[in-house]
Motif scaffolding. Structure first.
Motif, PDB file in Angstrom:
ATOM      1  N   UNK A 159      72.035 -16.591 -27.300  1.00  0.00           N
ATOM      2  CA  UNK A 159      71.986 -16.054 -25.941  1.00  0.00           C
ATOM      3  C   UNK A 159      73.059 -16.767 -25.139  1.00  0.00           C
ATOM      4  N   UNK A 160      73.973 -16.026 -24.562  1.00  0.00           N
ATOM      5  CA  UNK A 160      75.116 -16.594 -23.871  1.00  0.00           C
ATOM      6  C   UNK A 160      74.887 -16.940 -22.414  1.00  0.00           C
ATOM      7  N   UNK A 161      73.684 -16.756 -21.929  1.00  0.00           N
ATOM      8  CA  UNK A 161      73.388 -17.054 -20.531  1.00  0.00           C
ATOM      9  C   UNK A 161      72.364 -18.158 -20.393  1.00  0.00           C
ATOM     10  N   UNK A 162      71.817 -18.249 -19.202  1.00  0.00           N
ATOM     11  CA  UNK A 162      70.810 -19.269 -18.914  1.00  0.00           C
ATOM     12  C   UNK A 162      69.485 -18.915 -19.574  1.00  0.00           C
ATOM     13  N   UNK A 163      68.736 -19.956 -19.895  1.00  0.00           N
ATOM     14  CA  UNK A 163      67.388 -19.851 -20.466  1.00  0.00           C
ATOM     15  C   UNK A 163      66.441 -20.572 -19.515  1.00  0.00           C
ATOM     16  N   UNK A 164      65.280 -19.986 -19.322  1.00  0.00           N
ATOM     17  CA  UNK A 164      64.295 -20.622 -18.471  1.00  0.00           C
ATOM     18  C   UNK A 164      62.887 -20.288 -18.908  1.00  0.00           C
ATOM     19  N   UNK A 165      61.950 -20.795 -18.142  1.00  0.00           N
ATOM     20  CA  UNK A 165      60.537 -20.559 -18.398  1.00  0.00           C
ATOM     21  C   UNK A 165      59.858 -20.266 -17.068  1.00  0.00           C
ATOM     22  N   UNK A 166      58.867 -19.420 -17.124  1.00  0.00           N
ATOM     23  CA  UNK A 166      58.025 -19.163 -15.953  1.00  0.00           C
ATOM     24  C   UNK A 166      56.899 -20.187 -15.991  1.00  0.00           C
ATOM     25  N   UNK A 167      57.177 -21.362 -15.459  1.00  0.00           N
ATOM     26  CA  UNK A 167      56.252 -22.484 -15.516  1.00  0.00           C
ATOM     27  C   UNK A 167      55.172 -22.409 -14.458  1.00  0.00           C
ATOM     28  N   UNK A 168      54.221 -23.324 -14.514  1.00  0.00           N
ATOM     29  CA  UNK A 168      53.144 -23.343 -13.527  1.00  0.00           C
ATOM     30  C   UNK A 168      53.651 -23.478 -12.091  1.00  0.00           C
ATOM     31  N   UNK A 169      54.817 -24.109 -11.913  1.00  0.00           N
ATOM     32  CA  UNK A 169      55.387 -24.261 -10.579  1.00  0.00           C
ATOM     33  C   UNK A 169      56.434 -23.213 -10.251  1.00  0.00           C
ATOM     34  N   UNK A 170      56.548 -22.191 -11.085  1.00  0.00           N
ATOM     35  CA  UNK A 170      57.551 -21.154 -10.878  1.00  0.00           C
ATOM     36  C   UNK A 170      58.643 -21.230 -11.935  1.00  0.00           C
TER      37      UNK A 170
END
Length: 183
Positions: free
Chosen positions: A133-144
């Motif tokens: 994946x050539x872009x940003x990676x994130x997570x929908x965490x408990x704080x957003x």
């Protein structure tokens, strides 16, 4: 549990306790003790690809459903987990047999496939058409939403049937939250 040229596909609910113990033992061996209880939990609840020879479990992988948010749209992703081949049997095509079976599941049930690759496993995935994946990676965490910059460069995606992958320049992929290693 007979010999087979292709991987046997079974849902977690179809695996007997003894089979799950065999899977856990294989993963502990293959990951040299660096495969915790939460990692094992992540591999459950979906489809397992198992390769047996002579009644011995030689290779395993599973695919579980994850939600991935991209550009405001929740995508149903088949997330590949716990791909392992018994030491001494690696580089003989067993991992490819596991991935072929899991890709079949992804192509029939999900909009895209995703996985987090180790340096050792990355060449196999890339050779099968999986792309970093050539872009940003994130997570929908408990704080957003939280960015996971450490996962960028090791998260791979795959579009079934030659489909079009999401555009990495159009925004990050945000994966659903889970305990332990998020990806």
């Amino acid at each position: 549990m007979s010999d087979t040229r292709s991987a046997l596909l079974r849902h977690t609910s179809q695996l007997a306790e003894a089979e799950l113990l065999q899977v856990r033992e294989l993963l502990d061996e293959a990951f040299e003790g660096d495969f915790g209880a939460e990692d094992f939990e992540h591999a459950l609840g979906g489809m397992h690809a198992l390769v047996y020879e002579g009644g011995e479990l030689l290779a395993h992988g599973s695919v579980v459903q994850r939600r991935v948010l991209h550009r405001g749209r929740a995508l149903r992703a088949g997330y590949v987990e716990a791909v392992a081949v018994r030491a001494g049997r690696r580089r003989g095509g067993l991992g490819g047999r596991v991935m072929e079976a899991l890709e079949g599941v992804v192509s029939r049930a999900y909009l895209l496939g995703a996985l987090s690759a180790s340096d050792t496993g990355a060449p196999m995935y890339a050779g099968r058409g999986w792309r970093v994946w050539g872009g940003e990676i994130g997570v929908l965490g408990p704080g957003g939403p939280e960015r996971l910059a450490g996962e960028e460069g090791s998260t791979y995606v795959w579009a079934p049937h030659g489909g079009v992958l999401p555009d990495p320049t159009a925004g990050p992929l945000y994966f659903d939250w889970r305990n332990g290693d998020v990806l």
